[in-house]
Design a protein around this motif. Structure first.
Motif, PDB file in Angstrom:
ATOM      1  N   GLY A 248       0.839  -1.193   0.000  1.00  0.00           N
ATOM      2  CA  GLY A 248       0.000   0.000   0.000  1.00  0.00           C
ATOM      3  C   GLY A 248       0.870   1.238   0.000  1.00  0.00           C
ATOM      4  N   ASP A 249       0.250   2.352   0.295  1.00  0.00           N
ATOM      5  CA  ASP A 249       0.958   3.624   0.254  1.00  0.00           C
ATOM      6  C   ASP A 249       0.977   4.265   1.634  1.00  0.00           C
ATOM      7  OD1 ASP A 249      -1.634   4.530   0.599  1.00  0.00           O
ATOM      8  OD2 ASP A 249      -1.805   5.367  -1.412  1.00  0.00           O
TER       9      ASP A 249
ATOM     10  N   GLY B 181       4.455   2.924   2.014  1.00  0.00           N
ATOM     11  CA  GLY B 181       4.278   1.550   2.460  1.00  0.00           C
ATOM     12  C   GLY B 181       5.199   1.143   3.591  1.00  0.00           C
TER      13      GLY B 181
ATOM     14  N   LEU C 290      -2.369   4.268   3.500  1.00  0.00           N
ATOM     15  CA  LEU C 290      -2.645   3.011   4.192  1.00  0.00           C
ATOM     16  C   LEU C 290      -1.837   2.937   5.486  1.00  0.00           C
ATOM     17  CD1 LEU C 290      -3.835   0.131   4.413  1.00  0.00           C
ATOM     18  CD2 LEU C 290      -1.767  -0.641   3.236  1.00  0.00           C
ATOM     19  N   CYS C 291      -0.561   3.284   5.440  1.00  0.00           N
ATOM     20  CA  CYS C 291       0.282   3.223   6.630  1.00  0.00           C
ATOM     21  C   CYS C 291      -0.211   4.180   7.701  1.00  0.00           C
ATOM     22  CB  CYS C 291       1.739   3.493   6.273  1.00  0.00           C
ATOM     23  SG  CYS C 291       2.493   2.111   5.396  1.00  0.00           S
TER      24      CYS C 291
ATOM     25  N   TYR D 133      -3.583  -6.477   7.757  1.00  0.00           N
ATOM     26  CA  TYR D 133      -3.021  -5.810   6.578  1.00  0.00           C
ATOM     27  C   TYR D 133      -1.979  -6.716   5.941  1.00  0.00           C
ATOM     28  CZ  TYR D 133      -5.220  -1.899   8.912  1.00  0.00           C
ATOM     29  OH  TYR D 133      -6.130  -1.081   9.525  1.00  0.00           O
ATOM     30  N   GLU D 134      -1.701  -6.472   4.658  1.00  0.00           N
ATOM     31  CA  GLU D 134      -0.743  -7.305   3.934  1.00  0.00           C
ATOM     32  C   GLU D 134       0.691  -6.852   4.221  1.00  0.00           C
ATOM     33  OE1 GLU D 134       0.441  -8.736  -0.578  1.00  0.00           O
ATOM     34  OE2 GLU D 134      -1.403  -7.575  -0.288  1.00  0.00           O
TER      35      GLU D 134
END
Length: 123
Positions: free
Chosen positions: A13-14, A51, A17-18, A84-85
């Motif tokens: 993610g970006d 990320g 997301l973080c 989260y991934e």
């Protein structure tokens, strides 16, 4: 002896997301900060690498950190991050035998750290 936990967590993610991971995990950070022996506990989004989250913790002792690993806040934080991934991580434990301020009494970077000087004594 102070114990430092430091490193990075990388997520698919970006920075948005973080930021969301950190904001939605704030209760776990707050809970960890209240634990016995916690000196510092923080997560931060890297401003240049989307990320990537930086982790920094400081504990009064090995026993305090081990207590954190057994605490419910640690389990809750792991569960939170597990939603989260996670695509990579590099978090290490460091021991700190001594602690000194970065700046001297005049506000300048120290010229000697733990008895080591950049300039050898005149001989």
């Amino acid at each position: 002896m102070r114990i430092i936990v430091a490193g990075t967590l990388r997520f698919a993610g970006d920075e948005v997301l973080c930021s969301e991971i950190i904001r939605s995990g704030a209760e776990h950070i707050v809970s960890s900060r209240k634990e016995q022996g916690c000196v510092a506990y923080n997560w931060a989004v890297d401003p240049l690498d989307a990320g990537l989250i930086h982790v920094y913790e400081e504990w009064e002792s090995e026993r305090a950190l081990l207590g954190h690993f057994a605490h419910s806040s640690y389990a809750a934080m792991r569960d939170h991050l597990g939603r989260y991934e996670l695509t990579g991580f590099a978090v290490q434990i460091y021991s700190a035998a001594g602690v000194e301020p970065v700046y001297d009494e005049d506000g300048w970077p120290r010229r000697e750290i733990f008895g080591v000087s950049l300039n050898p004594p005149a001989g």
